[in-house]
Design an enzyme around this catalytic site. Structure first.
Site, mmCIF file in Angstrom:
data_model
loop_
_atom_site.group_PDB
_atom_site.id
_atom_site.type_symbol
_atom_site.label_atom_id
_atom_site.label_comp_id
_atom_site.label_asym_id
_atom_site.label_seq_id
_atom_site.Cartn_x
_atom_site.Cartn_y
_atom_site.Cartn_z
ATOM 1 N N ARG A 50 30.419 -1.801 73.146
ATOM 2 C CA ARG A 50 30.613 -1.762 74.608
ATOM 3 C C ARG A 50 30.325 -0.353 75.118
ATOM 4 O O ARG A 50 29.738 -0.168 76.170
ATOM 5 C CB ARG A 50 32.037 -2.204 74.991
ATOM 6 C CG ARG A 50 32.322 -1.986 76.484
ATOM 7 C CD ARG A 50 33.475 -2.785 77.076
ATOM 8 N NE ARG A 50 34.597 -2.980 76.185
ATOM 9 C CZ ARG A 50 35.445 -2.023 75.788
ATOM 10 N NH1 ARG A 50 35.302 -0.783 76.209
ATOM 11 N NH2 ARG A 50 36.434 -2.309 74.965
ATOM 12 N N TYR A 102 19.917 -9.857 99.476
ATOM 13 C CA TYR A 102 20.007 -10.973 98.533
ATOM 14 C C TYR A 102 21.340 -11.707 98.761
ATOM 15 O O TYR A 102 22.392 -11.065 98.908
ATOM 16 C CB TYR A 102 19.926 -10.396 97.115
ATOM 17 C CG TYR A 102 20.178 -11.387 96.021
ATOM 18 C CD1 TYR A 102 19.244 -12.366 95.716
ATOM 19 C CD2 TYR A 102 21.353 -11.346 95.277
ATOM 20 C CE1 TYR A 102 19.480 -13.283 94.700
ATOM 21 C CE2 TYR A 102 21.593 -12.257 94.256
ATOM 22 C CZ TYR A 102 20.654 -13.218 93.976
ATOM 23 O OH TYR A 102 20.893 -14.114 92.982
ATOM 24 N N ASP A 174 18.332 -1.035 96.507
ATOM 25 C CA ASP A 174 18.021 -2.158 95.611
ATOM 26 C C ASP A 174 16.494 -2.265 95.600
ATOM 27 O O ASP A 174 15.880 -2.688 96.574
ATOM 28 C CB ASP A 174 18.683 -3.439 96.153
ATOM 29 C CG ASP A 174 18.439 -4.648 95.243
ATOM 30 O OD1 ASP A 174 17.466 -4.623 94.468
ATOM 31 O OD2 ASP A 174 19.214 -5.626 95.344
ATOM 32 N N LYS A 199 14.412 -10.088 87.369
ATOM 33 C CA LYS A 199 13.216 -10.368 88.163
ATOM 34 C C LYS A 199 11.990 -9.671 87.551
ATOM 35 O O LYS A 199 11.634 -9.970 86.440
ATOM 36 C CB LYS A 199 13.480 -9.971 89.616
ATOM 37 C CG LYS A 199 14.874 -10.409 90.131
ATOM 38 C CD LYS A 199 15.037 -11.918 90.198
ATOM 39 C CE LYS A 199 16.485 -12.366 90.416
ATOM 40 N NZ LYS A 199 17.180 -11.756 91.548
HETATM 41 C C1 LIG Z 1 18.480 -11.506 91.958
HETATM 42 C C2 LIG Z 1 18.780 -10.330 92.779
HETATM 43 C C3 LIG Z 1 19.995 -9.653 92.639
HETATM 44 C C4 LIG Z 1 21.098 -10.118 91.718
HETATM 45 O O1 LIG Z 1 20.736 -10.008 90.375
HETATM 46 P P1 LIG Z 1 21.248 -10.999 89.213
HETATM 47 O O2 LIG Z 1 20.474 -10.505 88.038
HETATM 48 O O3 LIG Z 1 20.918 -12.390 89.628
HETATM 49 O O4 LIG Z 1 22.702 -10.783 89.075
HETATM 50 C C5 LIG Z 1 20.194 -8.523 93.425
HETATM 51 N N1 LIG Z 1 19.258 -8.098 94.291
HETATM 52 C C6 LIG Z 1 18.086 -8.734 94.442
HETATM 53 C C7 LIG Z 1 17.094 -8.208 95.421
HETATM 54 C C8 LIG Z 1 17.803 -9.871 93.707
HETATM 55 O O5 LIG Z 1 16.658 -10.511 93.893
#
Ligand SMILES: *Cc1c(COP(=O)(O)O)cnc(C)c1O
Length: 382
Positions: A50, A102, A174, A199
């Site tokens: 961890r 998101y 983000d 993604k």
């Molecule tokens: C999918 C996504 C998230 C969240 O991520 P997870 O891996 O699904 O927890 C946050 N921000 C954006 C822009 C996303 O497309």
């Protein structure tokens, strides 16, 4: 708009050194939870996975390299990365969030963290003056997602950084949609960059993961403490898969963006399409800003189809190459209905205000042939 040539080299080598013991060119999967010690607390740098694991260490170095950051941290999901950032705050703190985030980010902030007396205020950050007016003495973070999801608005990172600095707040970006290949928020003044590595960075629709990249060492230590204390870390196998994915990130992004540009231009000229949202189109309201702060427009395209909801469903069901599924950024093309799928958790009045309605469709353009993607859309629009 082009990828920096050095980035093709960087992604291949980021974080990975030949294994010192065997010479293995890929970092091994250290599938272990614990490490034998020579004497109490005398060890080779790892005591419990961890806290640290050599495969994850390599990944965290790769994450830092991707964003040109001093430090990288790996999490078990994008939302776990967001959670760790918010957990450096305290009750009473105020966070400005762009309204078109998101869906899961909005849910985390509104439904989970609001309980802990952290105040989230959602607003349209394409309007810089509105953001300036909303700043308060207790504003600790400005949270920006750009391009936004699903409407692909573009927010001025430098302007947001200047506002944050004026109040001693931190700017979080983000960067999931642009990927580190097409946008470098730290160079534009952001303090923290995060990604859902599920993604584009993962890119193969086979893992869930998150990343945080930071230059400031004190801030890094704070978020690293949350990672260690709360433990939302990826396992060694996911870390290995991500290291493998990162090697092809630049070539994948190049194809994603070529395909998205072709798809956006095709949709723009089709009589059944009402409106196309893509920062690479010259009519996009922030096209000039996108051209300035990004190096490419990435692979996401949204549009409104004319007609009834039934027409929309028929269109979605006729598509053969685009699969109807949540998520984005994988090698295969996906189509999503934000109102009923990814953004169903956004309060209805907010969805209506933003323009996320029954006719809105979001495409994640994969790396198939652009001709096949356009032909698939053309056939489904018949
Ligand atoms: C999918 C996504 C998230 C969240 O991520 P997870 O891996 O699904 O927890 C946050 N921000 C954006 C822009 C996303 O497309």
């Amino acid at each position: 708009m082009t990828i920096r040539p050095k980035d093709f080299t960087k992604v291949v080598h980021a974080g990975v050194e030949p294994d010192p013991r065997t010479g293995a060119i890929m970092t091994p999967i250290f599938q272990t939870s614990t490490y034998v010690q020579e004497a109490p607390n005398v060890h080779k740098g790892w005591d419990y996975s961890r806290a640290g694991n050599p495969t994850r260490d390599a990944l965290e170095e790769a994450f830092a390299a991707l964003e040109g950051a001093k430090h990288g941290l790996a999490f078990s999901s994008g939302l776990a990365a967001e959670q760790a950032i918010i957990q450096i705050l305290k009750p009473g703190d105020h966070v400005l969030v762009c309204d078109d985030v998101y869906g899961g980010t909005g849910r985390l902030f509104r439904r989970l963290f609001a309980k802990y007396d952290i105040h989230f205020e959602f607003l349209d950050m394409t309007q810089v003056e509105q953001v300036k007016a909303a700043l308060r003495p207790e504003t600790r973070l400005i949270w920006v997602e750009t391009p936004t999801n699903p409407l692909l608005k573009v927010i001025d990172i430098q302007a947001m950084s200047a506002l944050a600095k004026s109040k001693g707040a931190l700017l979080v970006v983000d960067n999931t949609f642009a990927s580190p290949i097409y946008q470098s928020p730290l160079e534009l003044g952001a303090d923290i960059v995060m990604h859902s590595t599920t993604k584009y960075i993962g890119g193969h629709s086979d893992i869930i993961g998150g990343a945080v990249m930071i230059n400031d060492t004190k801030l890094y230590e704070e978020i690293k403490f949350v990672q260690f204390a709360a433990g939302a870390v990826p396992g060694p196998f996911e870390s290995f898969l991500l290291l493998r994915s990162i090697k092809t990130l630049a070539v994948r992004m190049e194809k994603h963006s070529i395909n998205a540009q072709a798809v956006a231009q095709f949709l723009q000229g089709h009589p059944r399409v009402a409106e196309v949202f893509f920062p690479g189109l010259s009519h996009h309201p922030q096209h000039a800003l996108a051209a300035k702060q990004m190096r490419g427009y990435s692979g996401m395209v949204s549009f409104n189809l004319k007609g009834s909801y039934e027409d929309v469903v028929t269109f979605l069901q006729r598509l053969k190459v685009f699969a109807l599924a949540e998520s984005l950024g994988g090698v295969e093309s996906l189509v999503n209905h934000p109102e009923k799928m990814t953004h169903a958790s956004v309060p209805e009045d907010m969805r209506r205000k933003l323009g996320i309605g029954p006719n809105l469709i979001r495409l994640s353009c994969g790396i198939e042939s652009a001709e096949d993607l356009v032909a698939d859309l053309l056939e489904a629009l018949r």
